[in-house]
Design a protein around this motif. Structure first.
Motif, mmCIF file in Angstrom:
data_model
loop_
_atom_site.group_PDB
_atom_site.id
_atom_site.type_symbol
_atom_site.label_atom_id
_atom_site.label_comp_id
_atom_site.label_asym_id
_atom_site.label_seq_id
_atom_site.Cartn_x
_atom_site.Cartn_y
_atom_site.Cartn_z
ATOM 1 N N THR A 242 17.829 43.481 22.921
ATOM 2 C CA THR A 242 16.934 42.312 22.906
ATOM 3 C C THR A 242 16.244 42.146 21.551
ATOM 4 O O THR A 242 16.314 41.072 20.957
ATOM 5 C CB THR A 242 15.878 42.416 24.029
ATOM 6 N N SER A 243 15.601 43.197 21.064
ATOM 7 C CA SER A 243 14.830 43.073 19.817
ATOM 8 C C SER A 243 15.725 42.822 18.612
ATOM 9 O O SER A 243 15.538 41.849 17.872
ATOM 10 C CB SER A 243 14.000 44.347 19.591
ATOM 11 N N GLY B 205 21.841 39.504 25.645
ATOM 12 C CA GLY B 205 21.515 40.926 25.661
ATOM 13 C C GLY B 205 21.164 41.424 27.049
ATOM 14 O O GLY B 205 21.585 42.510 27.461
ATOM 15 N N SER B 206 20.406 40.613 27.799
ATOM 16 C CA SER B 206 20.034 41.010 29.160
ATOM 17 C C SER B 206 21.247 41.057 30.078
ATOM 18 O O SER B 206 21.366 41.959 30.922
ATOM 19 C CB SER B 206 18.992 40.027 29.723
ATOM 20 N N ILE B 207 22.150 40.081 29.922
ATOM 21 C CA ILE B 207 23.359 40.060 30.746
ATOM 22 C C ILE B 207 24.184 41.332 30.531
ATOM 23 O O ILE B 207 24.764 41.883 31.466
ATOM 24 C CB ILE B 207 24.206 38.811 30.425
ATOM 25 N N GLY C 202 23.446 58.482 20.098
ATOM 26 C CA GLY C 202 23.472 57.438 21.112
ATOM 27 C C GLY C 202 22.793 56.163 20.650
ATOM 28 O O GLY C 202 23.261 55.055 20.959
ATOM 29 N N THR C 203 21.705 56.301 19.894
ATOM 30 C CA THR C 203 21.011 55.121 19.379
ATOM 31 C C THR C 203 21.903 54.340 18.429
ATOM 32 O O THR C 203 21.924 53.101 18.447
ATOM 33 C CB THR C 203 19.724 55.533 18.646
ATOM 34 N N ALA C 204 22.659 55.053 17.606
ATOM 35 C CA ALA C 204 23.590 54.378 16.703
ATOM 36 C C ALA C 204 24.619 53.566 17.491
ATOM 37 O O ALA C 204 24.939 52.425 17.124
ATOM 38 C CB ALA C 204 24.298 55.411 15.817
ATOM 39 N N ALA C 205 25.120 54.133 18.591
ATOM 40 C CA ALA C 205 26.089 53.405 19.425
ATOM 41 C C ALA C 205 25.448 52.190 20.075
ATOM 42 O O ALA C 205 26.046 51.110 20.142
ATOM 43 C CB ALA C 205 26.670 54.339 20.484
ATOM 44 N N MET C 206 24.207 52.338 20.564
ATOM 45 C CA MET C 206 23.506 51.213 21.196
ATOM 46 C C MET C 206 23.222 50.105 20.182
ATOM 47 O O MET C 206 23.369 48.909 20.487
ATOM 48 C CB MET C 206 22.188 51.687 21.807
ATOM 49 N N LEU C 207 22.812 50.483 18.971
ATOM 50 C CA LEU C 207 22.539 49.484 17.936
ATOM 51 C C LEU C 207 23.817 48.765 17.518
ATOM 52 O O LEU C 207 23.785 47.577 17.190
ATOM 53 C CB LEU C 207 21.874 50.148 16.726
ATOM 54 N N ALA C 208 24.946 49.486 17.505
ATOM 55 C CA ALA C 208 26.217 48.831 17.196
ATOM 56 C C ALA C 208 26.540 47.774 18.244
ATOM 57 O O ALA C 208 27.016 46.678 17.925
ATOM 58 C CB ALA C 208 27.338 49.879 17.127
ATOM 59 N N MET C 209 26.268 48.075 19.511
ATOM 60 C CA MET C 209 26.441 47.072 20.566
ATOM 61 C C MET C 209 25.511 45.877 20.334
ATOM 62 O O MET C 209 25.903 44.720 20.519
ATOM 63 C CB MET C 209 26.150 47.690 21.929
ATOM 64 N N GLY C 210 24.277 46.176 19.930
ATOM 65 C CA GLY C 210 23.333 45.101 19.651
ATOM 66 C C GLY C 210 23.789 44.202 18.521
ATOM 67 O O GLY C 210 23.565 42.983 18.554
ATOM 68 N N LEU C 211 24.447 44.786 17.518
ATOM 69 C CA LEU C 211 24.976 43.983 16.417
ATOM 70 C C LEU C 211 26.090 43.058 16.885
ATOM 71 O O LEU C 211 26.216 41.934 16.387
ATOM 72 C CB LEU C 211 25.497 44.900 15.308
#
Length: 244
Positions: free
Chosen positions: A71-72, A169-171, A144-153
């Motif tokens: 989201t952010s 992002g919520s979906i 794990g944060t790196a993987a989550m941020l890659a998804m966010g990108l």
């Protein structure tokens, strides 16, 4: 780069409600859910551990990482693209990739603050355990944060505008929360759903955090799935991301 980091940090702090929500939401949920008596008693389902030790802290860490990454981060980047910030930067010697790197570092810092507060609140308020293998736990969280941020990108790449980014992002976030065990513990999931969780990146991340929390080393298959997810979504983000 230092100047960009300073400016982006100031801009983030001006939008302090979203930062507070990202950090406070998992901490408040941790403390609130920890008041349920059945979650504070040993449960054979979790090897005789209490839910507030075996499950809850890792789940709240996952919630913090997903909230920040899904989201952010997409909201900020799509706003910059929509307003032409990235396009104007591309005409200067400062490549917009530096702005992207600054955003990743800032969101990583916010995630680490949330993780520290979750651990401290769990210990002081609920008496829950702290990670027994703290060094390995931190490495797993960073991985794990790196993987989550890659998804966010990737979400920031495909979102057409800043208004749609949080919705997309919520979906994506809520199904991942489900397979990550936020509502149904992985131990009680049907076999098919558990298999989906095992290959969802969030499932292996939860397992790796729980292993290091209990003082064990993370299992290699879990790390491989996270690494594959990080590589896959990083490549997708690079291929799909638009500066304007």
């Amino acid at each position: 780069m230092k100047k960009i980091l300073l400016v982006e940090t100031k801009l983030m702090l001006r939008d302090w409600p979203s930062v507070v929500i990202s950090i406070a939401l998992p901490v408040v949920l941790l403390v609130s859910l920890g008041q349920i008596p059945t979650l504070r008693t040993p449960d054979p389902t979790f090897g005789g551990q209490r839910f507030i030790d075996a499950q809850l802290p890792a789940q709240m860490v996952l919630l913090a990482l997903l909230t920040i990454s899904f989201t952010s981060l997409p909201s900020v980047l799509t706003t910059y693209r929509e307003r032409g910030v990235l396009r104007r930067m591309s005409t200067t010697p400062v490549h917009p990739a530096r702005l992207l790197a600054a955003q990743l570092l800032i969101n990583l810092s916010v995630a680490l603050v949330a993780v520290v507060l979750i651990i401290v609140a769990g210990r002081l308020v609920l008496g829950s355990q702290i990670p027994a293998n703290i060094f390995t736990f931190v490495l797993v969280v960073l991985f794990g944060t790196a993987a989550m941020l890659a998804m966010g990108l990737v979400i920031a790449s495909i979102a057409p505008n800043s208004k749609s980014a949080p919705g997309i992002g919520s979906i994506a976030m809520f199904p991942l929360m489900f397979v990550g065990g936020m509502w149904i513990p992985r131990e009680t999931m049907p076999e098919t759903l558990r298999t989906v969780s095992d290959y969802s990146v969030v499932g292996p991340l939860i397992n790796a955090m729980r292993d290091t929390w209990a003082g064990q080393l993370p299992q290699l298959p879990h790390l491989i799935v996270i690494a594959v997810g990080l590589a896959l979504f990083s490549v997708l983000a690079v291929k799909l991301f638009r500066w304007e």
